[in-house]
Write an enzyme that holds these catalytic residues in place. Structure first.
Site, PDB file in Angstrom:
ATOM      1  N   ASP A  23      -4.251  23.666  32.427  1.00 47.44           N
ATOM      2  CA  ASP A  23      -4.086  24.815  32.928  1.00 47.44           C
ATOM      3  C   ASP A  23      -3.736  25.919  31.905  1.00 47.44           C
ATOM      4  O   ASP A  23      -2.949  25.705  30.770  1.00 47.44           O
ATOM      5  CB  ASP A  23      -3.123  24.765  34.130  1.00 47.44           C
ATOM      6  CG  ASP A  23      -3.143  26.045  34.984  1.00 47.44           C
ATOM      7  OD1 ASP A  23      -4.219  26.685  34.917  1.00 47.44           O
ATOM      8  OD2 ASP A  23      -2.193  26.369  35.660  1.00 47.44           O
ATOM      9  N   GLY A  24      -4.127  27.247  32.142  1.00 50.31           N
ATOM     10  CA  GLY A  24      -3.473  28.349  31.345  1.00 50.31           C
ATOM     11  C   GLY A  24      -4.919  28.823  30.376  1.00 50.31           C
ATOM     12  O   GLY A  24      -4.651  29.921  29.614  1.00 50.31           O
ATOM     13  N   ASN A  25      -5.905  28.585  30.686  1.00 50.78           N
ATOM     14  CA  ASN A  25      -7.309  28.902  29.945  1.00 50.78           C
ATOM     15  C   ASN A  25      -7.507  30.460  30.446  1.00 50.78           C
ATOM     16  O   ASN A  25      -7.788  31.282  29.245  1.00 50.78           O
ATOM     17  CB  ASN A  25      -8.441  28.107  30.359  1.00 50.78           C
ATOM     18  CG  ASN A  25      -8.429  26.983  29.851  1.00 50.78           C
ATOM     19  OD1 ASN A  25      -7.600  26.237  29.531  1.00 50.78           O
ATOM     20  ND2 ASN A  25      -9.613  26.291  30.476  1.00 50.78           N
ATOM     21  N   HIS A  40     -12.011  29.097  28.663  1.00 49.34           N
ATOM     22  CA  HIS A  40     -12.526  27.901  28.948  1.00 49.34           C
ATOM     23  C   HIS A  40     -13.401  27.216  27.709  1.00 49.34           C
ATOM     24  O   HIS A  40     -13.071  25.857  27.604  1.00 49.34           O
ATOM     25  CB  HIS A  40     -13.393  27.810  30.346  1.00 49.34           C
ATOM     26  CG  HIS A  40     -12.764  28.502  31.467  1.00 49.34           C
ATOM     27  ND1 HIS A  40     -11.543  28.063  31.730  1.00 49.34           N
ATOM     28  CD2 HIS A  40     -13.323  29.439  32.378  1.00 49.34           C
ATOM     29  CE1 HIS A  40     -11.395  28.831  33.021  1.00 49.34           C
ATOM     30  NE2 HIS A  40     -12.202  29.570  33.304  1.00 49.34           N
ATOM     31  N   LEU A 134     -10.933   3.893  24.721  1.00 49.19           N
ATOM     32  CA  LEU A 134     -10.252   4.871  25.568  1.00 49.19           C
ATOM     33  C   LEU A 134     -11.064   5.165  26.846  1.00 49.19           C
ATOM     34  O   LEU A 134     -12.479   5.300  26.816  1.00 49.19           O
ATOM     35  CB  LEU A 134      -9.807   6.000  25.116  1.00 49.19           C
ATOM     36  CG  LEU A 134      -9.405   7.109  26.011  1.00 49.19           C
ATOM     37  CD1 LEU A 134      -7.726   6.907  25.890  1.00 49.19           C
ATOM     38  CD2 LEU A 134      -9.548   8.690  25.464  1.00 49.19           C
ATOM     39  N   GLU A 207       5.785   9.711  35.476  1.00 51.33           N
ATOM     40  CA  GLU A 207       6.717  10.620  34.801  1.00 51.33           C
ATOM     41  C   GLU A 207       6.155  12.059  34.892  1.00 51.33           C
ATOM     42  O   GLU A 207       4.944  12.136  34.096  1.00 51.33           O
ATOM     43  CB  GLU A 207       7.282  10.146  33.527  1.00 51.33           C
ATOM     44  CG  GLU A 207       8.138   8.859  33.648  1.00 51.33           C
ATOM     45  CD  GLU A 207       9.311   8.995  34.408  1.00 51.33           C
ATOM     46  OE1 GLU A 207      10.059  10.208  34.246  1.00 51.33           O
ATOM     47  OE2 GLU A 207       9.845   7.930  34.879  1.00 51.33           O
TER      48      GLU A 207
HETATM   49  C1  IPE Z   1      -5.568  23.333  38.692  1.00 49.62           C
HETATM   50  O1  IPE Z   1      -5.458  24.466  38.078  1.00 49.62           O
HETATM   51  C2  IPE Z   1      -6.772  22.779  38.586  1.00 49.62           C
HETATM   52  C3  IPE Z   1      -7.480  22.383  37.290  1.00 49.62           C
HETATM   53  C4  IPE Z   1      -6.970  22.534  36.046  1.00 49.62           C
HETATM   54  C5  IPE Z   1      -8.608  21.957  37.108  1.00 49.62           C
HETATM   55  P1  IPE Z   1      -5.480  25.907  38.864  1.00 49.62           P
HETATM   56  O2  IPE Z   1      -5.086  27.107  38.108  1.00 49.62           O
HETATM   57  O3  IPE Z   1      -6.434  25.922  39.615  1.00 49.62           O
HETATM   58  O4  IPE Z   1      -4.207  25.586  39.931  1.00 49.62           O
HETATM   59  P2  IPE Z   1      -3.641  26.525  40.968  1.00 49.62           P
HETATM   60  O5  IPE Z   1      -4.409  27.060  41.952  1.00 49.62           O
HETATM   61  O6  IPE Z   1      -3.203  27.738  40.181  1.00 49.62           O
HETATM   62  O7  IPE Z   1      -2.236  25.706  41.535  1.00 49.62           O
HETATM   63  C1  IPE Z   2      -7.422  26.106  33.888  1.00 50.85           C
HETATM   64  O1  IPE Z   2      -7.317  27.269  33.510  1.00 50.85           O
HETATM   65  C2  IPE Z   2      -8.995  25.761  33.966  1.00 50.85           C
HETATM   66  C3  IPE Z   2      -9.575  25.638  35.303  1.00 50.85           C
HETATM   67  C4  IPE Z   2      -8.888  25.780  36.381  1.00 50.85           C
HETATM   68  C5  IPE Z   2     -10.910  25.294  35.403  1.00 50.85           C
HETATM   69  P1  IPE Z   2      -7.024  28.629  34.341  1.00 50.85           P
HETATM   70  O2  IPE Z   2      -8.511  29.038  34.482  1.00 50.85           O
HETATM   71  O3  IPE Z   2      -6.541  28.265  35.661  1.00 50.85           O
HETATM   72  O4  IPE Z   2      -6.090  29.457  33.782  1.00 50.85           O
HETATM   73  P2  IPE Z   2      -5.158  30.467  34.219  1.00 50.85           P
HETATM   74  O5  IPE Z   2      -4.128  29.623  35.117  1.00 50.85           O
HETATM   75  O6  IPE Z   2      -5.756  31.639  35.178  1.00 50.85           O
HETATM   76  O7  IPE Z   2      -4.188  31.006  33.070  1.00 50.85           O
HETATM   77 MG    MG Z   3      -4.914  28.269  36.532  1.00 52.66          MG
END
Ligand code: IPE
Ligand code: IPE
Ligand code: MG
Length: 257
Positions: A23-25, A40, A134, A207
């Protein structure tokens, strides 16, 4: 096939199975005044580095959450860019994965994906099926609740209208990761502390590790911090600390399994 709730893994070792919510892209891109898709793209590089780092460290299974069943709610443009990115990542990476001995799998409901993507997934899975390195699993259009429901549905079809209550052992082979040990270490990047419908059944005793690091910045060093945190944990699975650390039991009491 092992259930962590039944079999206690060796303490202090490298996790056998690591599961990551990448998460965080979007935030990574936003901080650079770039479109979300740039995050992404950079995220694919982080996947490549993390797969290599896990293999080098002797992790035997890595499961990555790439697209959740809820991510269809995003703007249409972002969804289709993510699908294109998935297609191009498969086209570019699969040979490399195969040459590294990686077994590639996809879990999730593939019925919503277009033909080209499904074909690429099928051929990547077939190509790498016999590899013994893996096991890399990508969760795409995956939801933990979907997984449990589809497993129950398969079991129901198989067992028919039997009155005997089902056991965990009967359900396990029908769950998406049924043949793998349950995740030892769960990592979520990007600072949010939630499961977001990822592996609900399989994370029962995993964990949990949360880091502020945004996914595109995640690398071998960040992985090592997560593994170091994991190695300090005492996994008790319901037992007492004394039982787990092997300290002598109170005289007159016998330890039970
Ligand atoms: C969770 O990330 C799904 C993936 C990383 C693929 P999201 O960014 O969509 O999660 P929520 O909805 O904020 O919890
Ligand atoms: C996770 O990064 C990737 C996917 C859910 C596909 P996000 O796109 O959720 O990035 P944020 O949370 O908005 O920073
Ligand atoms: Mg996200």
């Amino acid at each position: 096939m092992t259930s962590s709730t039944q079999e206690v893994p060796a303490v202090g070792g490298v996790p056998r199975h690591v599961a990551i919510i990448m998460d965080g892209n979007g935030r990574w891109a936003k901080r650079r005044f770039l479109p979300r898709v740039a995050g992404h793209h950079k995220g694919v590089e982080a996947v490549r580095n993390t797969v290599r780092a896990c293999a080098e460290r002797g992790v035997s299974a890595l499961t990555l959450f790439a697209f959740s069943s809820e991510n269809w709610r995003r703007p249409q443009e972002e969804v289709s860019l993510l699908m294109q990115l998935f297609v191009s990542a498969l086209q570019q990476e699969v040979d490399r994965l195969h040459h590294s001995g990686i077994r590639f799998r996809v879990i999730g409901d593939l019925t919503r994906f277009d033909r080209q993507l499904v074909d690429l997934i099928d051929s990547a899975q077939k190509l790498t099926a016999a590899n013994t390195g893996l096991t890399l699993t990508v969760a795409a259009n995956y939801g933990g609740r979907w997984d449990i429901l589809q497993a129950v549905d398969k079991l129901r079809r198989q067992e028919g209208a039997s009155n005997a209550p089902w056991t965990e052992a009967q359900l396990l082979p029908h769950l998406s990761l049924g043949e793998l040990p349950e995740p030892d270490l769960f990592i979520r990047t990007g600072g949010e502390q939630r499961i977001s419908n990822f592996l609900l059944w399989q994370l029962a005793y995993t964990e949990l590790y949360f880091t502020e690091t945004l996914w595109p910045d995640f690398d071998a060093q960040a992985l090592d911090l997560a593994i170091a945190s994991y190695r300090k944990r005492e996994r008790r699975f319901g037992r007492t600390s004394e039982q787990v650390s092997g300290v002598a039991e109170t005289p007159g009491r016998t330890a039970s399994a």
